[in-house]
Design a protein around this motif. Sequence first.
Motif, PDB file in Angstrom:
ATOM      1  N   GLY A 125      48.475  44.288  36.271  1.00 27.56           N
ATOM      2  CA  GLY A 125      48.359  43.135  35.392  1.00 27.56           C
ATOM      3  C   GLY A 125      46.938  42.626  35.320  1.00 27.56           C
ATOM      4  O   GLY A 125      46.090  42.979  36.143  1.00 27.56           O
ATOM      5  N   VAL A 126      46.681  41.780  34.354  1.00 28.63           N
ATOM      6  CA  VAL A 126      45.341  41.238  34.168  1.00 28.63           C
ATOM      7  C   VAL A 126      44.942  40.299  35.299  1.00 28.63           C
ATOM      8  O   VAL A 126      43.758  40.061  35.527  1.00 28.63           O
ATOM      9  CB  VAL A 126      45.215  40.521  32.799  1.00 28.63           C
ATOM     10  N   ASP A 127      45.923  39.777  36.020  1.00 32.36           N
ATOM     11  CA  ASP A 127      45.650  38.866  37.124  1.00 32.36           C
ATOM     12  C   ASP A 127      45.600  39.584  38.472  1.00 32.36           C
ATOM     13  O   ASP A 127      45.620  38.950  39.515  1.00 32.36           O
ATOM     14  CB  ASP A 127      46.709  37.766  37.164  1.00 32.36           C
ATOM     15  N   GLY A 128      45.550  40.926  38.434  1.00 33.28           N
ATOM     16  CA  GLY A 128      45.521  41.703  39.667  1.00 33.28           C
ATOM     17  C   GLY A 128      46.890  42.084  40.185  1.00 33.28           C
ATOM     18  O   GLY A 128      47.010  42.831  41.155  1.00 33.28           O
ATOM     19  N   GLU A 129      47.935  41.550  39.554  1.00 29.26           N
ATOM     20  CA  GLU A 129      49.303  41.897  39.957  1.00 29.26           C
ATOM     21  C   GLU A 129      49.510  43.401  39.814  1.00 29.26           C
ATOM     22  O   GLU A 129      49.059  44.024  38.862  1.00 29.26           O
ATOM     23  CB  GLU A 129      50.288  41.154  39.057  1.00 29.26           C
ATOM     24  N   ARG A 130      50.215  43.964  40.774  1.00 28.99           N
ATOM     25  CA  ARG A 130      50.533  45.391  40.745  1.00 28.99           C
ATOM     26  C   ARG A 130      52.023  45.575  40.967  1.00 28.99           C
ATOM     27  O   ARG A 130      52.643  44.823  41.707  1.00 28.99           O
ATOM     28  CB  ARG A 130      49.769  46.145  41.824  1.00 28.99           C
TER      29      ARG A 130
END
Length: 173
Positions: free
Chosen positions: A29-34
Amino acid sequence: MATSSEPGGQAPLPQLRIDLDRQILLFQGVDGERAEWPVSTAIKGPGEAQDSGRTPRGRHYVRAMVGHDQPQGTVFIARRPTGEVWSPELAARHPGRDWILSRIIWLCGREWGVNRGPGVDTFRRFIYIHGTPDTEPMGVPRSHGCIRMHNRDVIDLFARLRPGTPVVIVPET
């Protein structure tokens, strides 16, 4: 995996990586979520040729998304809900049907002559990330070219994406 921006300076997009050797889909994700989910790709292996029954490799993007707000297990034919919801009884009445369920994430190639254009076009080959009966095994190649996921997983993934999301399909070896 670094995140990507849409053309024209719009908001950044998440990214997907599909590993054919490991049979997994990786989301960043764009927020670093994986996130990571098991998948099932083509039983015939990787390949880009029209009518090959193989999963195309290379750089792609999400061209269209179908099935928003449909119930889990919704049956699609030609990207249209049939009004059916998958069940073992429905499957018994339609043996041999290649089930496309719950959501469709339709891919388009980015590489002319590789996965885009005459004879190799991912979009015209109708290559999707889609749901399949939850009785189908993941982590084992069994599809006709698409990327199959369990229904709850494809619904989760679908909610995190939008058209334009970059997708790369790679073998690791």
